[in-house]
Scaffold this motif. Structure first.
Motif, PDB file in Angstrom:
ATOM      1  N   GLY A  46      -8.600  -2.574 -11.384  1.00 44.41           N
ATOM      2  CA  GLY A  46      -7.703  -1.864 -12.288  1.00 44.41           C
ATOM      3  C   GLY A  46      -6.318  -1.617 -11.770  1.00 44.41           C
ATOM      4  O   GLY A  46      -5.338  -1.949 -12.435  1.00 44.41           O
ATOM      5  N   LYS A  47      -6.164  -1.069 -10.545  1.00 44.78           N
ATOM      6  CA  LYS A  47      -4.845  -0.610 -10.119  1.00 44.78           C
ATOM      7  C   LYS A  47      -4.148  -1.531  -9.123  1.00 44.78           C
ATOM      8  O   LYS A  47      -2.989  -1.342  -8.821  1.00 44.78           O
ATOM      9  CB  LYS A  47      -4.941   0.813  -9.564  1.00 44.78           C
ATOM     10  N   GLY A  48      -4.845  -2.490  -8.576  1.00 40.17           N
ATOM     11  CA  GLY A  48      -4.180  -3.530  -7.816  1.00 40.17           C
ATOM     12  C   GLY A  48      -3.689  -3.187  -6.437  1.00 40.17           C
ATOM     13  O   GLY A  48      -2.753  -3.815  -5.953  1.00 40.17           O
ATOM     14  N   VAL A  49      -4.287  -2.210  -5.750  1.00 33.79           N
ATOM     15  CA  VAL A  49      -3.906  -1.939  -4.371  1.00 33.79           C
ATOM     16  C   VAL A  49      -4.923  -2.624  -3.450  1.00 33.79           C
ATOM     17  O   VAL A  49      -6.087  -2.806  -3.809  1.00 33.79           O
ATOM     18  CB  VAL A  49      -3.869  -0.420  -4.085  1.00 33.79           C
ATOM     19  N   TYR A  50      -4.463  -3.015  -2.248  1.00 30.02           N
ATOM     20  CA  TYR A  50      -5.359  -3.661  -1.291  1.00 30.02           C
ATOM     21  C   TYR A  50      -6.619  -2.821  -1.086  1.00 30.02           C
ATOM     22  O   TYR A  50      -6.542  -1.607  -0.871  1.00 30.02           O
ATOM     23  CB  TYR A  50      -4.666  -3.856   0.060  1.00 30.02           C
ATOM     24  N   THR A  51      -7.772  -3.471  -1.153  1.00 30.07           N
ATOM     25  CA  THR A  51      -9.047  -2.779  -0.996  1.00 30.07           C
ATOM     26  C   THR A  51     -10.057  -3.704  -0.336  1.00 30.07           C
ATOM     27  O   THR A  51     -10.066  -4.913  -0.583  1.00 30.07           O
ATOM     28  CB  THR A  51      -9.614  -2.315  -2.352  1.00 30.07           C
ATOM     29  N   LYS A  52     -10.907  -3.118   0.492  1.00 33.78           N
ATOM     30  CA  LYS A  52     -11.968  -3.847   1.179  1.00 33.78           C
ATOM     31  C   LYS A  52     -13.263  -3.040   1.076  1.00 33.78           C
ATOM     32  O   LYS A  52     -13.263  -1.829   1.263  1.00 33.78           O
ATOM     33  CB  LYS A  52     -11.583  -4.033   2.653  1.00 33.78           C
ATOM     34  N   TRP A  53     -14.372  -3.726   0.736  1.00 32.87           N
ATOM     35  CA  TRP A  53     -15.697  -3.115   0.807  1.00 32.87           C
ATOM     36  C   TRP A  53     -16.402  -3.668   2.042  1.00 32.87           C
ATOM     37  O   TRP A  53     -16.139  -4.798   2.466  1.00 32.87           O
ATOM     38  CB  TRP A  53     -16.502  -3.399  -0.460  1.00 32.87           C
ATOM     39  N   PHE A  54     -17.302  -2.868   2.624  1.00 28.17           N
ATOM     40  CA  PHE A  54     -17.890  -3.181   3.916  1.00 28.17           C
ATOM     41  C   PHE A  54     -19.411  -3.328   3.830  1.00 28.17           C
ATOM     42  O   PHE A  54     -20.067  -2.688   3.002  1.00 28.17           O
ATOM     43  CB  PHE A  54     -17.586  -2.050   4.919  1.00 28.17           C
ATOM     44  N   ASN A  55     -19.946  -4.139   4.720  1.00 25.77           N
ATOM     45  CA  ASN A  55     -21.376  -4.142   5.017  1.00 25.77           C
ATOM     46  C   ASN A  55     -21.589  -3.062   6.075  1.00 25.77           C
ATOM     47  O   ASN A  55     -21.084  -3.179   7.194  1.00 25.77           O
ATOM     48  CB  ASN A  55     -21.784  -5.519   5.538  1.00 25.77           C
ATOM     49  N   ILE A  56     -22.308  -2.006   5.729  1.00 25.03           N
ATOM     50  CA  ILE A  56     -22.389  -0.845   6.612  1.00 25.03           C
ATOM     51  C   ILE A  56     -23.035  -1.192   7.949  1.00 25.03           C
ATOM     52  O   ILE A  56     -22.704  -0.593   8.985  1.00 25.03           O
ATOM     53  CB  ILE A  56     -23.125   0.320   5.921  1.00 25.03           C
ATOM     54  N   VAL A  69       0.844  -1.203   0.000  1.00 25.95           N
ATOM     55  CA  VAL A  69       0.000   0.000   0.000  1.00 25.95           C
ATOM     56  C   VAL A  69       0.879   1.253   0.000  1.00 25.95           C
ATOM     57  O   VAL A  69       0.628   2.209  -0.750  1.00 25.95           O
ATOM     58  CB  VAL A  69      -0.950   0.001   1.213  1.00 25.95           C
ATOM     59  N   ALA A  70       1.909   1.253   0.847  1.00 29.30           N
ATOM     60  CA  ALA A  70       2.816   2.408   0.896  1.00 29.30           C
ATOM     61  C   ALA A  70       3.473   2.641  -0.457  1.00 29.30           C
ATOM     62  O   ALA A  70       3.519   3.780  -0.952  1.00 29.30           O
ATOM     63  CB  ALA A  70       3.875   2.193   1.973  1.00 29.30           C
ATOM     64  N   ASP A  71       3.964   1.580  -1.087  1.00 24.39           N
ATOM     65  CA  ASP A  71       4.622   1.707  -2.392  1.00 24.39           C
ATOM     66  C   ASP A  71       3.656   2.239  -3.440  1.00 24.39           C
ATOM     67  O   ASP A  71       4.022   3.080  -4.282  1.00 24.39           O
ATOM     68  CB  ASP A  71       5.174   0.355  -2.839  1.00 24.39           C
ATOM     69  N   PHE A  72       2.430   1.748  -3.406  1.00 19.12           N
ATOM     70  CA  PHE A  72       1.419   2.186  -4.373  1.00 19.12           C
ATOM     71  C   PHE A  72       1.183   3.685  -4.268  1.00 19.12           C
ATOM     72  O   PHE A  72       1.185   4.408  -5.275  1.00 19.12           O
ATOM     73  CB  PHE A  72       0.102   1.432  -4.142  1.00 19.12           C
ATOM     74  N   TYR A  73       1.006   4.178  -3.043  1.00 21.56           N
ATOM     75  CA  TYR A  73       0.692   5.593  -2.878  1.00 21.56           C
ATOM     76  C   TYR A  73       1.916   6.498  -3.014  1.00 21.56           C
ATOM     77  O   TYR A  73       1.781   7.689  -3.310  1.00 21.56           O
ATOM     78  CB  TYR A  73      -0.053   5.824  -1.560  1.00 21.56           C
ATOM     79  N   GLU A  74       3.110   5.941  -2.816  1.00 20.76           N
ATOM     80  CA  GLU A  74       4.312   6.721  -3.136  1.00 20.76           C
ATOM     81  C   GLU A  74       4.298   7.082  -4.627  1.00 20.76           C
ATOM     82  O   GLU A  74       4.590   8.216  -5.016  1.00 20.76           O
ATOM     83  CB  GLU A  74       5.581   5.906  -2.825  1.00 20.76           C
ATOM     84  N   GLU A  75       3.930   6.109  -5.455  1.00 23.45           N
ATOM     85  CA  GLU A  75       3.908   6.337  -6.902  1.00 23.45           C
ATOM     86  C   GLU A  75       2.733   7.215  -7.322  1.00 23.45           C
ATOM     87  O   GLU A  75       2.810   7.929  -8.324  1.00 23.45           O
ATOM     88  CB  GLU A  75       3.841   4.996  -7.625  1.00 23.45           C
ATOM     89  N   GLU A  76       1.647   7.170  -6.565  1.00 22.88           N
ATOM     90  CA  GLU A  76       0.441   7.926  -6.911  1.00 22.88           C
ATOM     91  C   GLU A  76       0.507   9.393  -6.512  1.00 22.88           C
ATOM     92  O   GLU A  76      -0.281  10.203  -7.001  1.00 22.88           O
ATOM     93  CB  GLU A  76      -0.777   7.296  -6.216  1.00 22.88           C
ATOM     94  N   ILE A 108     -19.309  -4.871  -7.935  1.00 23.19           N
ATOM     95  CA  ILE A 108     -17.924  -4.400  -7.823  1.00 23.19           C
ATOM     96  C   ILE A 108     -17.372  -4.743  -6.449  1.00 23.19           C
ATOM     97  O   ILE A 108     -16.234  -5.216  -6.312  1.00 23.19           O
ATOM     98  CB  ILE A 108     -17.846  -2.883  -8.090  1.00 23.19           C
ATOM     99  N   GLY A 109     -18.185  -4.508  -5.415  1.00 23.14           N
ATOM    100  CA  GLY A 109     -17.746  -4.823  -4.063  1.00 23.14           C
ATOM    101  C   GLY A 109     -17.428  -6.288  -3.880  1.00 23.14           C
ATOM    102  O   GLY A 109     -16.436  -6.654  -3.220  1.00 23.14           O
ATOM    103  N   MET A 110     -18.237  -7.155  -4.466  1.00 19.78           N
ATOM    104  CA  MET A 110     -17.991  -8.593  -4.367  1.00 19.78           C
ATOM    105  C   MET A 110     -16.686  -8.967  -5.070  1.00 19.78           C
ATOM    106  O   MET A 110     -15.894  -9.770  -4.551  1.00 19.78           O
ATOM    107  CB  MET A 110     -19.165  -9.354  -4.982  1.00 19.78           C
ATOM    108  N   TYR A 111     -16.462  -8.375  -6.242  1.00 19.73           N
ATOM    109  CA  TYR A 111     -15.225  -8.647  -6.979  1.00 19.73           C
ATOM    110  C   TYR A 111     -14.008  -8.192  -6.164  1.00 19.73           C
ATOM    111  O   TYR A 111     -13.020  -8.931  -6.024  1.00 19.73           O
ATOM    112  CB  TYR A 111     -15.250  -7.933  -8.334  1.00 19.73           C
ATOM    113  N   VAL A 112     -14.089  -6.984  -5.638  1.00 21.56           N
ATOM    114  CA  VAL A 112     -12.978  -6.426  -4.868  1.00 21.56           C
ATOM    115  C   VAL A 112     -12.671  -7.297  -3.650  1.00 21.56           C
ATOM    116  O   VAL A 112     -11.503  -7.615  -3.365  1.00 21.56           O
ATOM    117  CB  VAL A 112     -13.310  -4.982  -4.431  1.00 21.56           C
ATOM    118  N   ASN A 113     -13.702  -7.698  -2.919  1.00 25.42           N
ATOM    119  CA  ASN A 113     -13.473  -8.503  -1.714  1.00 25.42           C
ATOM    120  C   ASN A 113     -12.945  -9.891  -2.037  1.00 25.42           C
ATOM    121  O   ASN A 113     -12.197 -10.487  -1.258  1.00 25.42           O
ATOM    122  CB  ASN A 113     -14.760  -8.591  -0.903  1.00 25.42           C
TER     123      ASN A 113
END
Length: 242
Positions: free
Chosen positions: A170-180, A11-18, A158-163
């Protein structure tokens, strides 16, 4: 290195580049709308923060840091990406900047008045560790405001795919979607009082923005309804430390 630490480093490396191009996503019609909508939610929910110490976690380039500082608050930013910190420092030099991980906040217990994190918890491995440490450093009665990509919204596929992939599209950084609803139950179990759930967007505004942005503006009042907010794309939850 453990899988957890590897994920943090990724995650750190991804956002360094972003860092140098991150703000470009908010220069479009949709991006500007999202930014302004989120600023309005932050200011409304935090209220008068003049003289208060506000911790902003993973503030990126500082889209909200300078807004918070403009309210005469003492703003402290912690971010794992050094380049993001530097971009933010140039925008809001009066804030205090700390390089570190949000799951191990380098602050004394009960030393922070309020904490804000936007578009970030879903990219932090061990996000509930972050929430727990925020509670530790908040003063009694302190506010914690964060938003959560909502798998119960109309972007469920999209949330199901991401989880399933543990990565965004698309960009391949760790991501989580939530049940509110699970978010609110977890916050309560950790000792927070839930004061509000504010809806942020019914519609995916990046698609046909000349149509969807005006339509989203029309639904803003409805999306703030406590019931309807539960099916918005990225609701904010305002929680207060008991």
């Amino acid at each position: 290195m453990t899988d957890y630490n590897n994920s943090q480093k990724d995650v750190a490396d991804f956002y360094e580049e972003e860092a140098s191009t991150y703000d470009e996503r908010f220069e479009s019609i949709a991006g500007e709308y999202i930014h302004n909508r989120q600023v309005s939610i932050i200011l409304e929910q935090l209220g008068d923060i003049s003289g208060d110490t506000v911790l902003e976690i993973a503030a990126g380039t500082g889209r909200f840091t300078h807004v918070l500082a403009a309210q005469d608050a003492k703003v402290i930013v912690i971010d794992i990406a050094r380049e993001m910190l530097e971009e933010n420092r140039q925008r809001t030099p009066e804030a205090e900047f700390v390089h570190g991980t949000a799951s191990e906040l380098p602050f004394e217990p009960s030393s922070i008045d309020h904490c804000v994190t936007v578009n970030a918890l879903n990219h932090i491995p061990g996000h509930w560790d972050v929430v727990a440490d925020v509670k530790r450093v908040l003063k009694p009665g302190g506010k914690f405001l964060a938003n959560y990509p909502n798998i119960l919204s109309n972007r469920f596929p999209i949330g199901m795919y991401v989880n399933n992939q543990n990565r965004n599209v698309g960009k391949g950084v760790y991501t989580k979607w939530f049940n509110i609803f699970e978010v609110k139950r977890t916050l309560k179990s950790m000792g927070y009082n839930i004061e509000a759930c504010i809806g942020d967007r019914f519609l995916p505004v990046k698609i046909l923005p000349k149509i969807t942005v005006p339509a989203s503006r029309m639904t803003e009042e409805i999306s703030g309804n406590p019931i309807m907010s539960n099916i918005c794309v990225s609701p904010f939850v305002l929680a207060r430390k008991e």
